[in-house]
Design an enzyme around this catalytic site. Structure first.
Site, PDB file in Angstrom:
ATOM      1  N   ASP A  60      17.814 -48.440 -16.803  1.00  0.00           N
ATOM      2  CA  ASP A  60      17.789 -47.084 -17.363  1.00  0.00           C
ATOM      3  C   ASP A  60      16.565 -46.961 -18.267  1.00  0.00           C
ATOM      4  O   ASP A  60      16.682 -46.975 -19.485  1.00  0.00           O
ATOM      5  CB  ASP A  60      19.085 -46.838 -18.146  1.00  0.00           C
ATOM      6  CG  ASP A  60      19.159 -45.428 -18.706  1.00  0.00           C
ATOM      7  OD1 ASP A  60      18.230 -44.633 -18.461  1.00  0.00           O
ATOM      8  OD2 ASP A  60      20.152 -45.121 -19.404  1.00  0.00           O
ATOM      9  N   LYS A  62      14.450 -44.389 -17.985  1.00  0.00           N
ATOM     10  CA  LYS A  62      14.104 -42.952 -18.085  1.00  0.00           C
ATOM     11  C   LYS A  62      12.586 -42.770 -17.981  1.00  0.00           C
ATOM     12  O   LYS A  62      11.948 -42.125 -18.815  1.00  0.00           O
ATOM     13  CB  LYS A  62      14.654 -42.344 -19.370  1.00  0.00           C
ATOM     14  CG  LYS A  62      16.194 -42.375 -19.403  1.00  0.00           C
ATOM     15  CD  LYS A  62      16.758 -41.565 -20.527  1.00  0.00           C
ATOM     16  CE  LYS A  62      18.271 -41.647 -20.545  1.00  0.00           C
ATOM     17  NZ  LYS A  62      18.787 -42.987 -20.904  1.00  0.00           N
ATOM     18  N   ASP A  65       6.315 -40.677 -16.981  1.00  0.00           N
ATOM     19  CA  ASP A  65       4.867 -40.752 -17.209  1.00  0.00           C
ATOM     20  C   ASP A  65       4.119 -40.178 -15.999  1.00  0.00           C
ATOM     21  O   ASP A  65       4.729 -39.633 -15.081  1.00  0.00           O
ATOM     22  CB  ASP A  65       4.480 -42.213 -17.489  1.00  0.00           C
ATOM     23  CG  ASP A  65       3.382 -42.310 -18.543  1.00  0.00           C
ATOM     24  OD1 ASP A  65       2.358 -41.618 -18.388  1.00  0.00           O
ATOM     25  OD2 ASP A  65       3.551 -43.078 -19.508  1.00  0.00           O
TER      26      ASP A  65
HETATM   27  O1  3DU Z   1      27.676 -43.443 -25.076  1.00  0.00           O
HETATM   28  P1  3DU Z   1      27.848 -44.815 -24.470  1.00  0.00           P
HETATM   29  O2  3DU Z   1      27.875 -45.933 -25.494  1.00  0.00           O
HETATM   30  O3  3DU Z   1      28.999 -44.870 -23.518  1.00  0.00           O
HETATM   31  O4  3DU Z   1      26.504 -45.134 -23.627  1.00  0.00           O
HETATM   32  C1  3DU Z   1      25.977 -44.251 -22.677  1.00  0.00           C
HETATM   33  C2  3DU Z   1      24.765 -44.851 -22.019  1.00  0.00           C
HETATM   34  O5  3DU Z   1      24.232 -43.953 -21.069  1.00  0.00           O
HETATM   35  C3  3DU Z   1      23.613 -45.190 -22.953  1.00  0.00           C
HETATM   36  O6  3DU Z   1      22.908 -46.291 -22.402  1.00  0.00           O
HETATM   37  C4  3DU Z   1      22.752 -43.956 -22.911  1.00  0.00           C
HETATM   38  O7  3DU Z   1      21.395 -44.233 -23.212  1.00  0.00           O
HETATM   39  C5  3DU Z   1      22.902 -43.552 -21.452  1.00  0.00           C
HETATM   40  N1  3DU Z   1      22.742 -42.121 -21.188  1.00  0.00           N
HETATM   41  C6  3DU Z   1      23.483 -41.180 -21.816  1.00  0.00           C
HETATM   42  O8  3DU Z   1      24.336 -41.518 -22.638  1.00  0.00           O
HETATM   43  C7  3DU Z   1      23.290 -39.823 -21.493  1.00  0.00           C
HETATM   44  C8  3DU Z   1      22.395 -39.437 -20.580  1.00  0.00           C
HETATM   45  O9  3DU Z   1      22.273 -38.168 -20.275  1.00  0.00           O
HETATM   46  C9  3DU Z   1      21.661 -40.419 -19.938  1.00  0.00           C
HETATM   47  C10 3DU Z   1      21.859 -41.747 -20.263  1.00  0.00           C
END
Ligand code: 3DU
Length: 214
Positions: A60, A62, A65
């Site tokens: 992940d 993201k 660039d």
């Molecule tokens: O909130 P949590 O601890 O369950 O983690 C969610 C994960 O998913 C975290 O790595 C965050 O960076 C990622 N994420 C989002 O939470 C929301 C998004 O829109 C995209 C990625």
């Protein structure tokens, strides 16, 4: 990525031993382990092949660039063994295509962020969520990221996204519900803190999978 448990853990811990211990314990339960900057910045990309012993790895990063830099980032990530990478769509078609082209060379997958799950997503990105779905479709991505925190939006995004796979973060700590998220159209839920901060992450994962199978 083929859905089985439909659960992806977001492994946002920064300690190498803790990351490997959790991966060892729950790797067999989840469909993938998602790594993000907190873990990679503290442990290096070399942790990817170690985690891969236990489950598929989604990077992940993201990626956001210019096409050439996206290409280089994807090459390094796939060389390290990641099975999929997440990129941003707002940088445009050429930048997303650069990721998809590299993924195709490696036989890997790309997922494009559409609407994010946090409140700030309403400020800018929500207005363009459907365009971002179209960017993912047009450039041959495997799927998209869409919010578990707004099931009604998730359903709208699902309708637009045709047969793209939907990975949905925001269950648990951010307020989303596992079952509701699947019912709204997600193929997989992404869960971080509710699992890795639980007293017993294995049991927390089992409980979530139970909810998903109801
Ligand atoms: O909130 P949590 O601890 O369950 O983690 C969610 C994960 O998913 C975290 O790595 C965050 O960076 C990622 N994420 C989002 O939470 C929301 C998004 O829109 C995209 C990625």
């Amino acid at each position: 990525m083929v859905p089985d448990s439909r659960l992806i853990i977001a492994l946002d811990v920064t300690d190498r031993e803790e990351a490997l211990q959790i991966s060892r314990k729950i790797g067999g339960l989840v469909d993938a382990i998602k790594v993000n900057y907190p873990l990679i910045l503290s442990c290096g990309l070399g942790i990817v092949p170690e985690i891969k012993k236990y489950a598929n790895v989604i990077a992940d990063f993201k990626v956001a660039d210019i096409p050439n830099t996206n290409r280089l980032i994807c090459e390094e990530t796939f060389k390290a063994g990641a099975d999929a990478i997440i990129c941003q769509g707002f940088v445009g078609n050429d930048s997303v295509k650069a990721c998809v082209d590299v993924a195709a060379q490696f036989g890997k997958e790309v997922y494009v962020v559409t609407e994010m799950s946090h409140p700030g997503a309403i400020d800018f990105i929500q207005k363009h969520a459907m365009d971002l779905v179209d960017v993912a479709i047009k450039n041959g991505a495997s799927g998209i990221i869409a919010p578990a925190t707004r099931p009604e939006r998730l359903s709208e995004i699902k309708r637009r996204s045709k047969d793209l796979k939907i990975l949905s973060p925001g269950v648990g700590a951010q307020g989303g519900d596992a079952r509701t998220t699947l019912d709204a159209g997600a193929d997989f839920i992404i869960v971080g803190r509710s699992i890795y901060n639980a007293k017993d992450p294995y049991q927390a994962a089992i409980d979530l999978i139970g909810q998903l199978r109801r």
